[in-house]
Design a protein around this motif. Structure first.
Motif, PDB file in Angstrom:
ATOM      1  N   ILE A  54       6.054  -5.122   8.890  1.00 28.31           N
ATOM      2  CA  ILE A  54       5.506  -4.068   9.225  1.00 28.31           C
ATOM      3  C   ILE A  54       5.561  -3.075   8.224  1.00 28.31           C
ATOM      4  O   ILE A  54       4.924  -2.117   7.667  1.00 28.31           O
ATOM      5  N   GLN A  55       6.921  -2.881   7.373  1.00 32.51           N
ATOM      6  CA  GLN A  55       7.211  -2.185   6.225  1.00 32.51           C
ATOM      7  C   GLN A  55       6.100  -2.373   5.280  1.00 32.51           C
ATOM      8  O   GLN A  55       5.770  -1.495   4.486  1.00 32.51           O
ATOM      9  N   GLY A  56       5.828  -3.612   5.089  1.00 32.65           N
ATOM     10  CA  GLY A  56       4.655  -4.082   3.954  1.00 32.65           C
ATOM     11  C   GLY A  56       3.350  -3.503   4.282  1.00 32.65           C
ATOM     12  O   GLY A  56       2.619  -2.708   3.417  1.00 32.65           O
ATOM     13  N   ASP A  57       2.859  -3.546   5.713  1.00 34.46           N
ATOM     14  CA  ASP A  57       1.749  -2.966   6.025  1.00 34.46           C
ATOM     15  C   ASP A  57       1.655  -1.390   5.851  1.00 34.46           C
ATOM     16  O   ASP A  57       0.781  -0.904   5.566  1.00 34.46           O
ATOM     17  N   GLY A  58       3.065  -0.805   6.357  1.00 35.97           N
ATOM     18  CA  GLY A  58       3.067   0.633   6.372  1.00 35.97           C
ATOM     19  C   GLY A  58       2.762   1.316   4.702  1.00 35.97           C
ATOM     20  O   GLY A  58       2.578   2.052   4.576  1.00 35.97           O
ATOM     21  N   THR A 135      -6.297  -2.079   7.533  1.00 34.66           N
ATOM     22  CA  THR A 135      -4.908  -2.077   7.236  1.00 34.66           C
ATOM     23  C   THR A 135      -4.345  -1.262   8.632  1.00 34.66           C
ATOM     24  O   THR A 135      -3.535  -1.578   9.075  1.00 34.66           O
ATOM     25  N   LEU A 136      -5.074  -0.530   9.004  1.00 31.65           N
ATOM     26  CA  LEU A 136      -4.521   0.130  10.368  1.00 31.65           C
ATOM     27  C   LEU A 136      -4.765  -0.739  11.776  1.00 31.65           C
ATOM     28  O   LEU A 136      -3.619  -0.764  12.149  1.00 31.65           O
ATOM     29  N   ASP A 137      -5.768  -1.659  11.830  1.00 32.09           N
ATOM     30  CA  ASP A 137      -5.808  -2.698  12.608  1.00 32.09           C
ATOM     31  C   ASP A 137      -4.481  -3.772  12.369  1.00 32.09           C
ATOM     32  O   ASP A 137      -3.924  -3.984  13.520  1.00 32.09           O
ATOM     33  N   THR A 138      -4.239  -3.975  11.237  1.00 30.03           N
ATOM     34  CA  THR A 138      -3.010  -4.927  11.061  1.00 30.03           C
ATOM     35  C   THR A 138      -1.927  -4.201  11.316  1.00 30.03           C
ATOM     36  O   THR A 138      -0.918  -4.984  12.102  1.00 30.03           O
ATOM     37  N   ASP A 142       0.705  -5.553  14.476  1.00 30.84           N
ATOM     38  CA  ASP A 142       2.064  -6.057  14.062  1.00 30.84           C
ATOM     39  C   ASP A 142       3.195  -5.314  14.880  1.00 30.84           C
ATOM     40  O   ASP A 142       4.303  -6.003  15.067  1.00 30.84           O
ATOM     41  N   ILE A 143       2.763  -4.063  14.910  1.00 28.60           N
ATOM     42  CA  ILE A 143       3.745  -3.078  15.863  1.00 28.60           C
ATOM     43  C   ILE A 143       3.645  -3.534  17.325  1.00 28.60           C
ATOM     44  O   ILE A 143       4.785  -3.695  17.926  1.00 28.60           O
ATOM     45  N   ALA A 144       2.497  -4.016  17.731  1.00 25.77           N
ATOM     46  CA  ALA A 144       2.430  -4.497  19.093  1.00 25.77           C
ATOM     47  C   ALA A 144       3.275  -5.531  19.266  1.00 25.77           C
ATOM     48  O   ALA A 144       4.012  -6.049  20.397  1.00 25.77           O
TER      49      ALA A 144
END
Length: 207
Positions: A54-58, A135-138, A142-144
């Motif tokens: 999630i850190q990478g996505d964020g 990016t928002l969808d991913t 991942d958060i879910a």
């Protein structure tokens, strides 16, 4: 008011400093949970892996948002401060994960509730731009997944409440500026939360 191109790096630096100071109390508030954990090592290692993902996505989202803000001469630090207050973008503290008053049940519950909160905030950003949609969808998926991991562990330990939390009112972003500036704030809050969650989980995994 437009920013001369030469001043953009200074504005970005000021923006980063502003966001760092505004989130500093969250990092200071909850130092790692004290020793004494009945959590399985496999659960903690899985959580650490999910946090890193999630850190990478964020970070990818944050980089794109700051870049867009610079391109469109938006997201001035002063405007971000006003926007955070006017929109009421909430924080996600982890006070129950403090070493001064360690509460395992409360810590897991706050982790889960915070992830649920960020799901709602990210959903409120939908439509910010076509480029950021994937990016928002991913990030939301991942958060879910991370929230589900924590909830299942709470159920295994008999800690889960009878009902999962319900989503409260989220900020309404009514303009392109609000969505971009709000996105910068949400992404920054999320990264600070993840830094803290990682410290807590790593401490538990090593104790």
């Amino acid at each position: 008011m437009a920013i001369p191109a030469a001043q953009s790096p200074m504005k970005l630096m000021a923006l980063q400093l502003l966001l760092w100071h505004s989130a500093l109390w969250t990092v200071q508030e909850a130092t790692p949970l004290g020793p004494a954990s009945s959590l399985p090592q496999s659960f903690l290692l899985k959580c650490l892996e999910q946090v890193r993902k999630i850190q990478g996505d964020g970070a990818a989202l944050q980089e794109k948002l700051v870049s867009e803000c610079a391109t469109y001469k938006l997201c001035h630090p002063e405007e971000l401060v006003l926007l955070r207050h006017s929109l009421g973008i909430p924080w996600a503290p982890l006070s129950s994960c403090s070493s001064q008053a360690p509460q395992l049940t409360g810590c897991l519950s706050q982790l889960h509730s915070s992830l649920f909160l960020y799901q709602g905030l990210l959903q409120a950003l939908e439509g910010i731009s076509p480029e950021l949609g994937p990016t928002l969808d991913t990030l939301q998926l991942d958060i879910a997944d991370f929230a589900t991991t924590i909830w299942q562990q709470m159920e295994d330990l008999g800690m889960a409440p009878a009902l999962q939390p319900t989503q409260g009112a989220m900020p309404a972003f009514t303009s392109a500026f609000q969505r971009r500036a709000g996105g910068v704030l949400v992404a920054s809050h999320l990264q600070r939360f993840l830094e803290l969650a990682y410290r807590v989980l790593r401490h538990l995994a090593q104790s």
